[in-house]
Write a protein that holds these residues in place. Structure first.
Motif, PDB file in Angstrom:
ATOM      1  N   THR A 284       0.831  -1.201   0.000  1.00 27.35           N
ATOM      2  CA  THR A 284       0.000   0.000   0.000  1.00 27.35           C
ATOM      3  C   THR A 284       0.871   1.259   0.000  1.00 27.35           C
ATOM      4  O   THR A 284       0.542   2.266  -0.645  1.00 27.35           O
TER       5      THR A 284
ATOM      6  N   GLY B 209       0.811   4.012  -2.808  1.00 28.00           N
ATOM      7  CA  GLY B 209       0.518   5.389  -2.445  1.00 28.00           C
ATOM      8  C   GLY B 209       1.560   6.364  -2.993  1.00 28.00           C
ATOM      9  O   GLY B 209       1.227   7.468  -3.428  1.00 28.00           O
TER      10      GLY B 209
ATOM     11  N   GLY C  46       1.035   6.742  -6.615  1.00 26.35           N
ATOM     12  CA  GLY C  46      -0.294   7.257  -6.941  1.00 26.35           C
ATOM     13  C   GLY C  46      -0.416   8.757  -6.783  1.00 26.35           C
ATOM     14  O   GLY C  46      -1.485   9.317  -7.003  1.00 26.35           O
ATOM     15  N   MET C  47       0.692   9.427  -6.378  1.00 25.47           N
ATOM     16  CA  MET C  47       0.635  10.880  -6.192  1.00 25.47           C
ATOM     17  C   MET C  47       0.605  11.633  -7.527  1.00 25.47           C
ATOM     18  O   MET C  47       0.102  12.745  -7.604  1.00 25.47           O
TER      19      MET C  47
END
Length: 374
Positions: A314, A318, A321-322
């Motif tokens: 995760t 994350g 995924g920015m």
């Protein structure tokens, strides 16, 4: 016993009378059964029996058999006049008659000038698996014993069979021995009840080991309540028998006291069984709660392992995924903003890297033996 334990229900008794009634007032509950009178007149040579529904039946039998010992057995307390008539005939204190009608007495033995009075609790399961707690009362006087029971169930077949057989001391030892015989039968019925409870406990333990569910805890608690009822009946019964053994009344002869010592031992055995079964029921409840707690710990451990595996995955997802832009609004390259986003096969690299991390974690957990304990 059936392995499937039914829900135990407790019969509720209604208190008769009102607060502040005059002592000695005979208050019969509205749901009390009408009495059935059985008279057993016996001596060494013969046994004469008869049945009826009023005091005339008993008086006629007593006058007819004047050299006999008489057992007047009354089933049902729904006739206050009958209780008063017996009190008048035997010259019984009104407080004793009140205790007979008020069926919430604890087991006891009271001595008076020319008679004695005792009570016991009859505890048993009915066909609906309901625990029944009834009162047994008896008046002992001269050559007469008058017994009172709340319902019409005949629980003294064994005593009547001994009367008919005419063996032993039951026909010759007087009304005190008959009181002992009835008391001993009540205590023996405690063992029958405890055997049924023991079967229920065995079934509960088997069910606990095979497929535990929350009904086990509820059933064990119901059995514990039942044992409390039996305990409240048996403990005062011990004191009552002890009072009879120590009695100086001529109605309780030395021969009867010898038998009463045996009944006292039986009562102690029943009390020991009750305490043992109470410990077993508590152990079943504790074991069930421990099993539920262990099961919850195992579930939490599985969820924790899954969470630990997915935390770094995760985190990586994350980070990437920015989606910070590689170029500004004027087309200038921003070298510090995630060059990996423009790699060829970057998605595949990220998936393989994340999978490698998950495999390494699973391998480490396996080496530590975590999966073997699930």
């Amino acid at each position: 016993m059936n392995g499937n334990l039914k829900r135990l229900r407790f019969k509720k008794h209604k208190h008769a009378g009102n607060v502040g009634d005059r002592p000695g007032t005979i208050n019969v509950p509205s749901d009390a059964l009408k009495p059935i009178i059985s008279v057993y007149s016996y001596n060494k040579d013969e046994l004469v029996t008869c049945e009826g529904k009023d005091i005339k039946t008993a008086l006629k039998q007593l006058n007819k058999c004047d050299n006999h010992t008489h057992w007047i057995k009354i089933n049902g307390l729904g006739d206050a006049e009958l209780i008063e008539q017996i009190g008048e005939h035997c010259n019984i204190n009104s407080l004793v008659l009140e205790d007979i009608a008020n069926t919430h007495q604890r087991p006891k033995f009271d001595e008076y000038d020319d008679y004695a009075f005792c009570t016991s609790r009859i505890v048993h399961f009915n066909k609906e698996n309901e625990i029944i707690n009834c009162q047994f009362s008896a008046i002992i006087k001269d050559n007469i014993i008058v017994s009172f029971e709340e319902d019409h169930t005949d629980r003294f077949d064994a005593v009547k069979a001994r009367l008919k057989a005419g063996k032993g001391a039951i026909r010759t030892a007087g009304p005190g021995y008959m009181c002992y015989a009835l008391t001993d039968t009540i205590i023996d019925n405690y063992f029958v009840l405890l055997a049924q409870i023991g079967d229920h406990l065995d079934a509960l333990e088997d069910k606990l080991y095979e497929s535990a569910d929350k009904t086990i805890m509820f059933d064990a608690q119901q059995l514990k309540r039942t044992l409390i009822v039996v305990r409240r009946a048996s403990w005062p019964e011990r004191d009552k028998i002890n009072d009879m053994i120590r009695s100086e009344s001529p109605l309780i002869t030395p021969e009867v006291k010898l038998f009463l010592r045996d009944a006292y031992d039986h009562c102690i055995q029943a009390m020991d069984l009750i305490e043992n079964y109470k410990e077993v029921t508590s152990s079943i409840i504790d074991l069930y709660l421990s099993m539920v707690s262990n099961r919850m710990n195992e579930i939490m451990k599985v969820l924790t392992i899954i969470s630990v595996i997915f935390i770094p995955l995760t985190f990586i997802a994350g980070i990437y995924g920015m989606n910070f832009s590689r170029q500004d609004d004027k087309g200038h390259i921003l070298p510090d903003n995630m060059p990996e986003l423009y790699w060829h096969h970057g998605y595949i690299y990220a998936i393989v890297f994340m999978l490698l991390i998950a495999v390494i974690q699973v391998f480490v957990f396996w080496k530590k033996g975590w999966f073997n304990r699930l």
